[in-house]
Design a protein around this motif. Structure first.
Motif, PDB file in Angstrom:
ATOM      1  N   ARG A   1      20.271  70.654  23.917  1.00 31.58           N
ATOM      2  CA  ARG A   1      21.340  69.652  23.762  1.00 31.58           C
ATOM      3  C   ARG A   1      21.386  69.102  22.343  1.00 31.58           C
ATOM      4  N   GLN A   2      20.221  68.852  21.741  1.00 34.67           N
ATOM      5  CA  GLN A   2      20.194  68.376  20.356  1.00 34.67           C
ATOM      6  C   GLN A   2      20.749  69.450  19.428  1.00 34.67           C
ATOM      7  N   GLN A   3      20.381  70.691  19.685  1.00 36.01           N
ATOM      8  CA  GLN A   3      20.879  71.816  18.880  1.00 36.01           C
ATOM      9  C   GLN A   3      22.403  71.876  18.939  1.00 36.01           C
ATOM     10  N   GLU A   4      22.945  71.775  20.132  1.00 34.79           N
ATOM     11  CA  GLU A   4      24.397  71.832  20.289  1.00 34.79           C
ATOM     12  C   GLU A   4      25.083  70.692  19.547  1.00 34.79           C
ATOM     13  N   VAL A   5      24.538  69.487  19.668  1.00 35.44           N
ATOM     14  CA  VAL A   5      25.142  68.339  18.999  1.00 35.44           C
ATOM     15  C   VAL A   5      25.050  68.488  17.480  1.00 35.44           C
ATOM     16  N   ILE A   6      23.914  68.944  16.973  1.00 32.94           N
ATOM     17  CA  ILE A   6      23.765  69.134  15.521  1.00 32.94           C
ATOM     18  C   ILE A   6      24.793  70.146  15.020  1.00 32.94           C
ATOM     19  N   VAL A   7      24.937  71.252  15.722  1.00 34.97           N
ATOM     20  CA  VAL A   7      25.896  72.276  15.295  1.00 34.97           C
ATOM     21  C   VAL A   7      27.325  71.743  15.395  1.00 34.97           C
ATOM     22  N   LEU A   8      27.672  71.141  16.507  1.00 36.65           N
ATOM     23  CA  LEU A   8      29.043  70.678  16.704  1.00 36.65           C
ATOM     24  C   LEU A   8      29.409  69.518  15.776  1.00 36.65           C
ATOM     25  N   ARG A   9      28.488  68.584  15.609  1.00 36.91           N
ATOM     26  CA  ARG A   9      28.804  67.404  14.802  1.00 36.91           C
ATOM     27  C   ARG A   9      28.690  67.676  13.305  1.00 36.91           C
ATOM     28  N   TYR A  10      27.575  68.240  12.886  1.00 31.23           N
ATOM     29  CA  TYR A  10      27.308  68.332  11.455  1.00 31.23           C
ATOM     30  C   TYR A  10      27.753  69.649  10.823  1.00 31.23           C
ATOM     31  N   MET A  11      27.750  70.726  11.580  1.00 29.02           N
ATOM     32  CA  MET A  11      28.179  72.001  11.006  1.00 29.02           C
ATOM     33  C   MET A  11      29.665  72.224  11.210  1.00 29.02           C
ATOM     34  N   LEU A  12      30.166  71.876  12.391  1.00 29.77           N
ATOM     35  CA  LEU A  12      31.584  72.091  12.687  1.00 29.77           C
ATOM     36  C   LEU A  12      32.415  70.827  12.500  1.00 29.77           C
ATOM     37  N   ASP A  13      31.754  69.693  12.283  1.00 28.96           N
ATOM     38  CA  ASP A  13      32.416  68.426  11.980  1.00 28.96           C
ATOM     39  C   ASP A  13      33.376  67.991  13.083  1.00 28.96           C
ATOM     40  N   LEU A  14      32.974  68.221  14.342  1.00 29.77           N
ATOM     41  CA  LEU A  14      33.807  67.792  15.474  1.00 29.77           C
ATOM     42  C   LEU A  14      33.536  66.323  15.777  1.00 29.77           C
ATOM     43  N   PRO A  15      34.538  65.599  16.261  1.00 33.32           N
ATOM     44  CA  PRO A  15      34.325  64.192  16.621  1.00 33.32           C
ATOM     45  C   PRO A  15      33.447  64.057  17.866  1.00 33.32           C
ATOM     46  N   SER A  16      32.760  62.933  17.952  1.00 38.16           N
ATOM     47  CA  SER A  16      31.843  62.688  19.070  1.00 38.16           C
ATOM     48  C   SER A  16      32.532  62.764  20.422  1.00 38.16           C
ATOM     49  N   ALA A  17      33.767  62.292  20.509  1.00 35.00           N
ATOM     50  CA  ALA A  17      34.489  62.329  21.792  1.00 35.00           C
ATOM     51  C   ALA A  17      34.701  63.773  22.259  1.00 35.00           C
ATOM     52  N   THR A  18      35.006  64.664  21.340  1.00 29.17           N
ATOM     53  CA  THR A  18      35.192  66.080  21.691  1.00 29.17           C
ATOM     54  C   THR A  18      33.867  66.688  22.129  1.00 29.17           C
ATOM     55  N   ILE A  19      32.814  66.380  21.400  1.00 28.62           N
ATOM     56  CA  ILE A  19      31.481  66.889  21.753  1.00 28.62           C
ATOM     57  C   ILE A  19      31.082  66.385  23.135  1.00 28.62           C
ATOM     58  N   ALA A  20      31.321  65.106  23.393  1.00 33.63           N
ATOM     59  CA  ALA A  20      30.993  64.532  24.701  1.00 33.63           C
ATOM     60  C   ALA A  20      31.734  65.259  25.814  1.00 33.63           C
ATOM     61  N   GLU A  21      32.991  65.585  25.573  1.00 35.26           N
ATOM     62  CA  GLU A  21      33.766  66.313  26.582  1.00 35.26           C
ATOM     63  C   GLU A  21      33.170  67.698  26.816  1.00 35.26           C
ATOM     64  N   TYR A  22      32.848  68.419  25.736  1.00 35.49           N
ATOM     65  CA  TYR A  22      32.282  69.757  25.864  1.00 35.49           C
ATOM     66  C   TYR A  22      30.955  69.742  26.616  1.00 35.49           C
ATOM     67  N   LEU A  23      30.145  68.729  26.352  1.00 37.16           N
ATOM     68  CA  LEU A  23      28.809  68.682  26.950  1.00 37.16           C
ATOM     69  C   LEU A  23      28.761  67.855  28.224  1.00 37.16           C
ATOM     70  N   ASP A  24      29.909  67.364  28.659  1.00 42.13           N
ATOM     71  CA  ASP A  24      30.019  66.571  29.883  1.00 42.13           C
ATOM     72  C   ASP A  24      29.045  65.399  29.857  1.00 42.13           C
ATOM     73  N   THR A  25      29.172  64.607  28.813  1.00 37.95           N
ATOM     74  CA  THR A  25      28.307  63.446  28.650  1.00 37.95           C
ATOM     75  C   THR A  25      29.116  62.341  28.002  1.00 37.95           C
ATOM     76  N   THR A  26      28.461  61.273  27.626  1.00 39.70           N
ATOM     77  CA  THR A  26      29.146  60.145  26.999  1.00 39.70           C
ATOM     78  C   THR A  26      29.040  60.229  25.477  1.00 39.70           C
ATOM     79  N   VAL A  27      29.916  59.515  24.813  1.00 36.59           N
ATOM     80  CA  VAL A  27      29.861  59.437  23.350  1.00 36.59           C
ATOM     81  C   VAL A  27      28.534  58.803  22.925  1.00 36.59           C
TER      82      VAL A  27
END
Length: 180
Positions: free
Chosen positions: A130-156
Motif C-alpha cells: 500500500r505504501q508502494q502504491e501511494v508513493i508511485v501514484l502520489r509522487y511519481m504520477l502526481d495524482l491527487p489524494s482523492a483519486t488515489i483514495a478512490e483507486y485504493l478504496d480508502t480515505t484521503v
C-alpha cells in the motif's frame, strides 16, 4: 441490437453499457497505463495491460460497477494484469530515471548529488504494497489524494498517512544505502 441503436437519421449510437465502459476507461486509463509504466513495463506492455484490463472490464462491467467503489475493483484487476505482464519486463529505462528523480524532489528527499535511480526503484519496490502504491501514484504520477483514495478504496486521510510513512521509510532506506 448488438451494442448500439440507430436513430431516425440512421446514425448508429453506442448503447448505455458501451458508453459507461468508454467513460470509465477514459477517466482512469491514463493512470492505469502510467502505473504499469511505473512498475517497470515498457510503453507497449503498459498499453497492452491497459487494453487487457479494458477487455476484462467489458466482460464483467455490471459486476464491477455494482461494487461499492468501481475504481478500486478495477485497480485490483489492474494489479493482476501488471503481475502477469511483469515477467517479460526489461529493467526500467530513461523515463523511469526521470520519474524517480521527480518523485524524490516531490518528497523533498535530498541525498546531495547521489541519486541511484535503480537503488531507489528497488527501495520503492521494497516498501509494503500500500505504501508502494501511494508513493508511485502520489509522487511519481502526481495524482491527487482523492483519486488515489478512490483507486485504493480508502480515505484521503489514510492516503496521507501511507504517503507519510512510505516517504519516511523510503528516506531511511536510501540514507542507509548512501551512508548518510
Amino acid at each position: 441490437m448488438n451494442g448500439s441503436e440507430s436513430d431516425s437519421t440512421g446514425v448508429v449510437a453506442p448503447d448505455r453499457r458501451t458508453l459507461v465502459l468508454e467513460a470509465f476507461c477514459a477517466t482512469h486509463g491514463r493512470a492505469w497505463t502510467a502505473f504499469a509504466r511505473a512498475r517497470g513495463l515498457t510503453p507497449r506492455q503498459a498499453e497492452a495491460v491497459t487494453e487487457a484490463l479494458r477487455e476484462r472490464l467489458a466482460a464483467c462491467l455490471e459486476e464491477v460497477m455494482g461494487t461499492a467503489v468501481p475504481a478500486a475493483e478495477a485497480w485490483r484487476y489492474l494489479k493482476e494484469e501488471i503481475a502477469a505482464a511483469a515477467f517479460a519486463a526489461p529493467p526500467p529505462g530513461p523515463l523511469w530515471k526521470e520519474a524517480v528523480r521527480a518523485a524524490l524532489e516531490r518528497m523533498r528527499i535530498n541525498l546531495g548529488i547521489w541519486v541511484d535511480e535503480y537503488g531507489t526503484y528497488e527501495a520503492i519496490l521494497g516498501l509494503p504494497e500500500r505504501q508502494q502504491e501511494v508513493i508511485v501514484l502520489r509522487y511519481m504520477l502526481d495524482l491527487p489524494s482523492a483519486t488515489i483514495a478512490e483507486y485504493l478504496d480508502t480515505t484521503v486521510e489514510n492516503v496521507t498517512a501511507l504517503a507519510y510513512r512510505g516517504r519516511n521509510r523510503l528516506e531511511q532506506k536510501l540514507r542507509r544505502r548512501s551512508g548518510r
